[in-house]
Enzyme design. Structure first.
Site, PDB file in Angstrom:
ATOM      1  N   TYR A 232       0.831  -1.209   0.000  1.00 35.22           N
ATOM      2  CA  TYR A 232       0.000   0.000   0.000  1.00 35.22           C
ATOM      3  C   TYR A 232       0.859   1.248   0.000  1.00 35.22           C
ATOM      4  CZ  TYR A 232       0.750   0.884   5.057  1.00 35.22           C
ATOM      5  OH  TYR A 232       1.300   1.176   6.288  1.00 35.22           O
ATOM      6  N   CYS A 233       0.230   2.369  -0.335  1.00 33.09           N
ATOM      7  CA  CYS A 233       0.881   3.682  -0.292  1.00 33.09           C
ATOM      8  C   CYS A 233      -0.105   4.642   0.356  1.00 33.09           C
ATOM      9  CB  CYS A 233       1.280   4.129  -1.693  1.00 33.09           C
ATOM     10  SG  CYS A 233      -0.092   4.168  -2.877  1.00 33.09           S
ATOM     11  N   GLY A 234      -0.214   5.856  -0.157  1.00 34.51           N
ATOM     12  CA  GLY A 234      -1.182   6.777   0.404  1.00 34.51           C
ATOM     13  C   GLY A 234      -2.585   6.556  -0.131  1.00 34.51           C
ATOM     14  N   GLY A 236      -3.053   4.181  -3.224  1.00 37.50           N
ATOM     15  CA  GLY A 236      -3.113   3.066  -4.170  1.00 37.50           C
ATOM     16  C   GLY A 236      -2.518   3.362  -5.528  1.00 37.50           C
TER      17      GLY A 236
END
Length: 287
Positions: A232-234, A236
């Protein structure tokens, strides 16, 4: 679905490549348009980030929801209406082309991904065909749910909640280290990371501006010890290049579509700051 560059697969490619220009500036339509206008690619079709790479309503919450199947399928059908093989491209060290590639893959639609500089496209110039595609109107009907998506590629919030307490599932946060640690947060209203997640920053998987599929080889034993990996990131978007690197390594990775910006919409979800015990193993391996 195949990832190519200027030195591989060239002899095996068809002679009907359609350039799909994914260059954008995050959340800035005007800057994206200027970027493409200042450096146009002859014969290419430019894809704006919204609604084709994220859309609301979509499959998840968060800042950049995954578009439903009807939106992605309409785009793919339009680009393929005259036949041809789609080749998705972007600037170096970017993620809009990997995001669109991921969306096509998620819904079982074909495309190639260019993992190289735009300058090196000249090596394939004899294989391009000019596209006359006109993108569908953005007011098209939204149809589809997460049931239409490949569950082997996409993880929802429930899966991530379960992963927090599952030692056989590895959560990887690819945001900058300061955001992971909770030292700063320029976008979201909470700081920190999903409990138990380790940090492999986005930039670590690039070499000379493109995805390096050997970048995480020194961690293969560690990464391969888990039944599943969720990246994950902030929101997607920037998690898609690391996701692809992990998949190219043959590892069972899924993308958390909503990512951190969705995680914090549920008040019952806790957030950690500082180093997680498991992440200390990652840090020590890279020192």
């Amino acid at each position: 679905m195949t990832i190519i560059d200027g030195s591989t697969h060239a002899g095996d490619l068809p002679d009907d490549l359609i350039l799909v220009d994914c260059r954008n500036v995050m959340d800035d339509l005007e800057a994206s348009s200027r970027k493409v206008a200042d450096h146009p690619l002859k014969g290419a079709v430019h894809i704006p980030q919204s609604p084709w790479m994220f859309d609301s309503p979509g499959l998840n919450r968060g800042r950049h929801p995954i578009p439903c199947r009807s939106v992605v399928a309409a785009l793919h059908q339009t680009l393929k209406q005259e036949g041809g093989t789609l080749l998705l491209l972007d600037d170096e060290k970017q993620f809009f082309h990997t995001r669109l590639y991921y969306l096509f893959w998620l819904y079982g639609l074909d495309a190639l991904l260019w993992n190289d500089s735009i300058e090196r496209l000249s090596s394939l110039s004899g294989k391009f065909r000019e596209s006359a595609a006109t993108l569908p109107a953005e007011d098209l009907e939204r149809r589809g749910t997460s049931d239409d998506a490949d569950k082997n590629l996409l993880a929802g919030m429930d899966a991530v909640k379960a992963a927090v307490d599952d030692r056989d599932v590895l959560l990887i946060d690819v945001r900058a280290r300061t955001r992971y640690l909770g030292e700063e947060e320029p976008i979201d209203r909470k700081m920190g990371h999903i409990p138990g997640a380790v940090n492999i920053p986005y930039g670590d998987i690039f070499r000379s501006g493109r995805m390096d599929f050997d970048a995480l080889e020194d961690m293969r034993s560690f990464l391969g010890s888990f039944r599943e990996i969720i990246v994950y990131c902030g929101s997607g978007m920037s998690a898609t290049p690391p996701f692809l690197v992990l998949r190219e390594m043959g590892l069972p990775a899924r993308l958390y579509g909503g990512s951190f910006s969705e995680w914090i919409t549920d008040g019952a979800n806790s957030v950690e700051t500082g180093e997680s015990p498991l992440n200390e193993r990652i840090v020590s391996q890279n020192e």
